[in-house]
Design an enzyme around this catalytic site. Structure first.
Site, PDB file in Angstrom:
ATOM      1  N   GLN A   1      -2.856   0.717 -10.121  1.00  0.00           N
ATOM      2  CA  GLN A   1      -2.474  -0.388 -11.005  1.00  0.00           C
ATOM      3  C   GLN A   1      -3.404  -1.578 -10.799  1.00  0.00           C
ATOM      4  O   GLN A   1      -3.744  -1.919  -9.655  1.00  0.00           O
ATOM      5  CB  GLN A   1      -1.034  -0.821 -10.757  1.00  0.00           C
ATOM      6  CG  GLN A   1      -0.573  -1.741 -11.872  1.00  0.00           C
ATOM      7  CD  GLN A   1       0.739  -2.413 -11.609  1.00  0.00           C
ATOM      8  OE1 GLN A   1       0.908  -3.080 -10.592  1.00  0.00           O
ATOM      9  NE2 GLN A   1       1.674  -2.253 -12.530  1.00  0.00           N
TER      10      GLN A   1
ATOM     11  N   CYS B   1       4.534  -8.487 -13.580  1.00  0.00           N
ATOM     12  CA  CYS B   1       4.739  -9.249 -12.349  1.00  0.00           C
ATOM     13  C   CYS B   1       5.121 -10.702 -12.658  1.00  0.00           C
ATOM     14  O   CYS B   1       4.377 -11.415 -13.335  1.00  0.00           O
ATOM     15  CB  CYS B   1       3.483  -9.221 -11.482  1.00  0.00           C
ATOM     16  SG  CYS B   1       3.766 -10.051  -9.914  1.00  0.00           S
TER      17      CYS B   1
ATOM     18  N   LYS C   1       2.576  -1.374 -17.771  1.00  0.00           N
ATOM     19  CA  LYS C   1       3.925  -1.559 -17.232  1.00  0.00           C
ATOM     20  C   LYS C   1       4.369  -2.964 -17.601  1.00  0.00           C
ATOM     21  O   LYS C   1       3.672  -3.941 -17.295  1.00  0.00           O
ATOM     22  CB  LYS C   1       3.910  -1.362 -15.716  1.00  0.00           C
ATOM     23  CG  LYS C   1       5.266  -1.502 -15.051  1.00  0.00           C
ATOM     24  CD  LYS C   1       5.222  -0.916 -13.650  1.00  0.00           C
ATOM     25  CE  LYS C   1       6.538  -1.068 -12.911  1.00  0.00           C
ATOM     26  NZ  LYS C   1       6.764  -2.437 -12.438  1.00  0.00           N
TER      27      LYS C   1
ATOM     28  N   ASP D   1      16.612  -0.223 -10.968  1.00  0.00           N
ATOM     29  CA  ASP D   1      17.903  -0.053 -10.296  1.00  0.00           C
ATOM     30  C   ASP D   1      18.374   1.376 -10.118  1.00  0.00           C
ATOM     31  O   ASP D   1      19.565   1.589  -9.898  1.00  0.00           O
ATOM     32  CB  ASP D   1      19.008  -0.863 -11.027  1.00  0.00           C
ATOM     33  CG  ASP D   1      18.734  -2.348 -11.021  1.00  0.00           C
ATOM     34  OD1 ASP D   1      17.887  -2.791 -10.227  1.00  0.00           O
ATOM     35  OD2 ASP D   1      19.360  -3.066 -11.829  1.00  0.00           O
TER      36      ASP D   1
HETATM   37  C1  LIG Z   1       8.312  -5.674  -3.018  1.00  0.00           C
HETATM   38  C2  LIG Z   1       8.017  -5.343  -4.457  1.00  0.00           C
HETATM   39  C3  LIG Z   1       6.695  -5.306  -4.886  1.00  0.00           C
HETATM   40  C4  LIG Z   1       6.409  -4.988  -6.217  1.00  0.00           C
HETATM   41  N1  LIG Z   1       5.103  -4.915  -6.610  1.00  0.00           N
HETATM   42  C5  LIG Z   1       4.806  -4.515  -7.872  1.00  0.00           C
HETATM   43  C6  LIG Z   1       3.452  -4.289  -8.268  1.00  0.00           C
HETATM   44  O1  LIG Z   1       2.506  -4.406  -7.474  1.00  0.00           O
HETATM   45  N2  LIG Z   1       3.242  -3.923  -9.566  1.00  0.00           N
HETATM   46  C7  LIG Z   1       4.281  -3.749 -10.461  1.00  0.00           C
HETATM   47  O2  LIG Z   1       4.048  -3.407 -11.626  1.00  0.00           O
HETATM   48  N3  LIG Z   1       5.554  -3.929 -10.093  1.00  0.00           N
HETATM   49  C8  LIG Z   1       5.846  -4.275  -8.825  1.00  0.00           C
HETATM   50  N4  LIG Z   1       7.144  -4.390  -8.451  1.00  0.00           N
HETATM   51  C9  LIG Z   1       8.219  -4.038  -9.397  1.00  0.00           C
HETATM   52  C10 LIG Z   1       8.586  -2.551  -9.249  1.00  0.00           C
HETATM   53  O3  LIG Z   1       7.483  -1.732  -9.605  1.00  0.00           O
HETATM   54  C11 LIG Z   1       9.779  -2.195 -10.160  1.00  0.00           C
HETATM   55  O4  LIG Z   1       9.430  -2.455 -11.496  1.00  0.00           O
HETATM   56  C12 LIG Z   1      11.033  -2.992  -9.820  1.00  0.00           C
HETATM   57  O5  LIG Z   1      11.229  -3.049  -8.424  1.00  0.00           O
HETATM   58  C13 LIG Z   1      12.280  -2.389 -10.475  1.00  0.00           C
HETATM   59  O6  LIG Z   1      12.432  -1.042 -10.115  1.00  0.00           O
HETATM   60  P1  LIG Z   1      13.437  -0.582  -8.927  1.00  0.00           P
HETATM   61  O7  LIG Z   1      14.794  -1.167  -9.217  1.00  0.00           O
HETATM   62  O8  LIG Z   1      13.437   0.913  -8.972  1.00  0.00           O
HETATM   63  O9  LIG Z   1      12.892  -1.135  -7.651  1.00  0.00           O
HETATM   64  C14 LIG Z   1       7.458  -4.712  -7.140  1.00  0.00           C
HETATM   65  C15 LIG Z   1       8.773  -4.755  -6.688  1.00  0.00           C
HETATM   66  C16 LIG Z   1       9.071  -5.054  -5.369  1.00  0.00           C
HETATM   67  C17 LIG Z   1      10.515  -5.066  -4.925  1.00  0.00           C
END
Ligand SMILES: Cc1cc2nc3c(=O)[nH]c(=O)nc-3n(C[C@H](O)[C@H](O)[C@H](O)COP(=O)(O)O)c2cc1C
Length: 338
Positions: free
Chosen positions: A79, A110, A151, A215
């Site tokens: 990414q 982000c 994304k 989630d």
């Molecule tokens: C610690 C952390 C770092 C993240 N870094 C990125 C990232 O580098 N690029 C991105 O597109 N999303 C990033 N996200 C978002 C996740 O990819 C994801 O979209 C978000 O956590 C929701 O999904 P989940 O509920 O399965 O965690 C990050 C999330 C967390 C918690």
């Protein structure tokens, strides 16, 4: 049942993706996921295209976040983020040609101030679907025939949800898949991901797959999302930090098999130690001890005694202390003999 999806020519099977997470989805974590199995596509942490460009000008080494990328198994998504077409296309071209990565993903989700406010990138760009389209188009051309994906979040705020417009811009510009995290940028990580809003994005797409994200914490939930929502795949982030074996469980459920039981306490301990050894390989002992504090905290979520373990492991200063805490906490209580 949905068993696979295609991102350009890349087969993603099962249609379950590991989310990019800055600070977490480094080489060691990706290797751990691979060993556990069941992930259709693994992603790196986001890589700054601008930092890559500066490093190139100065003749420095590649960004730390690309460590391992050249050699690790495929498929692999990298990414990237920025708001400048030239900078992005330069990195995308290099990743496609020199690193031979399978998929180049663009970050439009982000919400962190350093990215969205100070760098006018990530979720900041959701306000301008045309700009998103321009960036996707430039990157798609630069990395062709490797696919470019995007994304996104639902929009900037609850009043300005525009994921469908952004989706059309991504597809129109030659994007090969779209992942939608069901929150707005303003929400950051609060509230719940809105899967009904994610579902609405599907109508806006004519041919490329939609991957829903947000989630999912259990294998059953992942299968339920795939079954009941018009998504072609699902992406999991934090749920897999707590239970990295979730992907294996999902793949077994999708094949109609009974999932393996969750790892026992001792198996979880061994997993944690394997993870530690991989982090050492990458970062050396000193940084590994610090880095493992956060990973170890995730592993212990929901486990009896987990809080006590977290209190201790988040303070370890040395490898000896780390091993001692792990050895003390991951003990199986023997039933008392009568
Ligand atoms: C610690 C952390 C770092 C993240 N870094 C990125 C990232 O580098 N690029 C991105 O597109 N999303 C990033 N996200 C978002 C996740 O990819 C994801 O979209 C978000 O956590 C929701 O999904 P989940 O509920 O399965 O965690 C990050 C999330 C967390 C918690």
């Amino acid at each position: 049942m949905k068993n696979s999806l295609m991102i350009g020519d890349v087969l993603v099977s099962p249609p379950v993706l590991s989310a990019p997470m800055a600070g977490y989805t480094n080489y060691a974590y990706r290797e751990l996921l691979r060993r556990l199995g069941g992930v259709g596509l693994i992603a790196t942490e986001m890589v700054s295209a601008r930092a890559f460009a500066y490093m190139g000008e100065r003749g420095d080494e590649q960004p730390a976040r690309l460590w391992g990328v050249a050699d690790e198994p495929r498929p692999l998504a990298v990414q990237i983020w920025d708001n400048c077409p030239e900078t992005l296309e330069e990195l995308a071209g290099t990743l496609a040609r020199d690193f031979n990565v399978s998929v180049i993903d663009l970050n439009f989700g982000c919400p962190a101030p350093a990215i969205a406010k100070r760098s006018a990138s990530g979720s900041y760009l959701l306000r301008d679907p045309n700009k998103v389209g321009e960036l996707v188009g430039r990157v798609a051309r630069a990395c062709a025939p490797k696919p470019a994906t995007a994304k996104i979040r639902l929009g900037l705020t609850a009043d300005t949800i525009n994921a469908r417009d952004v989706a059309q811009a991504v597809e129109g510009a030659g994007g090969a898949a779209l992942t939608t995290h069901g929150r707005t940028a303003r929400q950051m990580y609060s509230g719940r991901a809105d899967w009904d809003e994610i579902a609405k994005v599907k109508d806006a797409l004519a041919r490329i797959p939609l991957i829903g994200n947000g989630d999912i914490t259990t294998a059953t939930e992942a299968v339920e999302r795939l079954t009941n929502y018009p998504v072609d795949g699902v992406m999991i982030g934090r749920g897999a930090l707590d239970r990295p074996w979730i992907f294996r469980e999902i793949s077994q459920l999708l094949r109609g098999e009974e999932p393996d039981p969750a790892p026992t306490l001792l198996e979880q301990r061994d997993l944690l130690l394997t993870h530690y050894a991989l982090v050492v390989e990458r970062f050396g002992v000193e940084r590994a001890v610090t880095l493992m504090r956060k990973f170890a905290c995730h592993y212990s979520k929901g486990r009896p005694g987990g809080r006590n373990f977290r209190d201790k492991v988040c303070r370890v200063q040395s490898e000896e202390e780390f091993f001692a805490v792990v050895a003390n906490e991951f003990v199986v209580e023997e039933p008392e003999t009568p």
